[in-house]
Design a protein around this motif. Structure first.
Motif, PDB file in Angstrom:
ATOM      1  N   CYS A 157      -3.373   2.449  -3.293  1.00  0.00           N
ATOM      2  CA  CYS A 157      -3.670   3.090  -2.014  1.00  0.00           C
ATOM      3  C   CYS A 157      -4.760   4.139  -2.224  1.00  0.00           C
ATOM      4  O   CYS A 157      -4.516   5.220  -2.754  1.00  0.00           O
ATOM      5  CB  CYS A 157      -2.422   3.737  -1.424  1.00  0.00           C
ATOM      6  SG  CYS A 157      -2.779   4.604   0.112  1.00  0.00           S
ATOM      7  N   GLY A 195      -6.423   5.773   0.029  1.00  0.00           N
ATOM      8  CA  GLY A 195      -6.267   6.925   0.926  1.00  0.00           C
ATOM      9  C   GLY A 195      -5.414   8.014   0.296  1.00  0.00           C
ATOM     10  O   GLY A 195      -5.808   9.188   0.254  1.00  0.00           O
ATOM     11  N   ASP A 244       0.837  -1.204   0.000  1.00  0.00           N
ATOM     12  CA  ASP A 244       0.000   0.000   0.000  1.00  0.00           C
ATOM     13  C   ASP A 244       0.872   1.253   0.000  1.00  0.00           C
ATOM     14  O   ASP A 244       0.684   2.160  -0.821  1.00  0.00           O
ATOM     15  CB  ASP A 244      -0.904  -0.044   1.244  1.00  0.00           C
ATOM     16  CG  ASP A 244      -1.835   1.144   1.343  1.00  0.00           C
ATOM     17  OD1 ASP A 244      -3.016   0.985   0.985  1.00  0.00           O
ATOM     18  OD2 ASP A 244      -1.397   2.221   1.788  1.00  0.00           O
ATOM     19  N   TYR A 272      -0.398  11.311   6.752  1.00  0.00           N
ATOM     20  CA  TYR A 272      -0.871   9.984   6.326  1.00  0.00           C
ATOM     21  C   TYR A 272       0.306   9.010   6.249  1.00  0.00           C
ATOM     22  O   TYR A 272       0.230   7.876   6.724  1.00  0.00           O
ATOM     23  CB  TYR A 272      -1.565  10.120   4.965  1.00  0.00           C
ATOM     24  CG  TYR A 272      -2.264   8.873   4.480  1.00  0.00           C
ATOM     25  CD1 TYR A 272      -3.523   8.529   4.939  1.00  0.00           C
ATOM     26  CD2 TYR A 272      -1.649   8.047   3.554  1.00  0.00           C
ATOM     27  CE1 TYR A 272      -4.160   7.389   4.491  1.00  0.00           C
ATOM     28  CE2 TYR A 272      -2.271   6.897   3.096  1.00  0.00           C
ATOM     29  CZ  TYR A 272      -3.526   6.575   3.568  1.00  0.00           C
ATOM     30  OH  TYR A 272      -4.152   5.438   3.115  1.00  0.00           O
TER      31      TYR A 272
HETATM   32 ZN    ZN Z   1      -3.050   3.482   1.844  1.00  0.00          ZN
END
Ligand code: ZN
Ligand code: FE
Ligand code: FE
Length: 174
Positions: free
Chosen positions: A75, A77, A17, A112
């Motif tokens: 990923c 996000g 990820d 993040y």
């Molecule tokens: Zn991610």
């Protein structure tokens, strides 16, 4: 019944990820550098682009140390954070406001990444993957520094805005 996934499986999954997330950033950072108004912010984005490429190399080393082929997994996000950043760039802010908005987007990215690497380091240590832990810690440290750099640029930007506002008010008072 299939065997339940282990922490090691989760670890490899998160590694994929973040590997993909870093690749997304390599594409996004030049656009952010181009949109930056000040030389300092542009330089900061370009410097972090170079670091990000190094982080990808470290992740590849980490995969190899685990006898895994380096492979990414989309990923979502990071894709979302970058998408928000792109909409900021389309908004057509004035120079100072654009830089402030770009910094805010970039700090979302760094936070993040800090969260991702923080867990990865802890898991690598817990499972005794010493080499991977060391490489991931280096990435974590770099993200931390990048975040602090952005904070200092943001603080300076706010001060410049405040001074500009003060000067404008002084003129009005005369
Ligand atoms: Zn991610
Ligand atoms: Fe990174
Ligand atoms: Fe980063």
């Amino acid at each position: 019944m299939a065997q339940a996934n282990t922490l090691h499986d989760a670890f490899i999954d998160e590694l994929r990820d973040v590997y993909n997330a870093e690749h997304q950033l390599v594409k996004a950072l030049p656009k952010m550098a181009k949109a930056a108004s000040t030389r300092e912010l542009r330089a900061a984005f370009n410097a972090h682009l170079k670091e990000t490429k190094g982080q990808i190399k470290r992740l590849e080393e980490a995969f190899e140390s685990l006898e895994e082929r380096p492979r990414g997994k989309h990923c979502e996000g990071m894709a979302g954070i970058i998408k928000e950043g792109e909409s900021v760039m389309k908004d057509g802010f004035e120079r100072q406001a654009m830089d402030a908005a770009l910094i805010a987007s970039a700090q979302r990215v760094e936070h993040y990444e800090l969260a991702a690497y923080g867990s990865l380091v802890a898991w690598a240590k817990a499972m005794g993957h010493t080499k991977a832990a060391r490489l991931l810690q280096q990435n974590l440290n770099e993200e931390g520094k990048a975040d602090k750099k952005l904070t200092s640029l943001a603080t300076r930007g706010v001060n410049i805005n405040r001074r500009a506002a003060e000067i404008a008010h002084d003129d009005e008072d005369e």
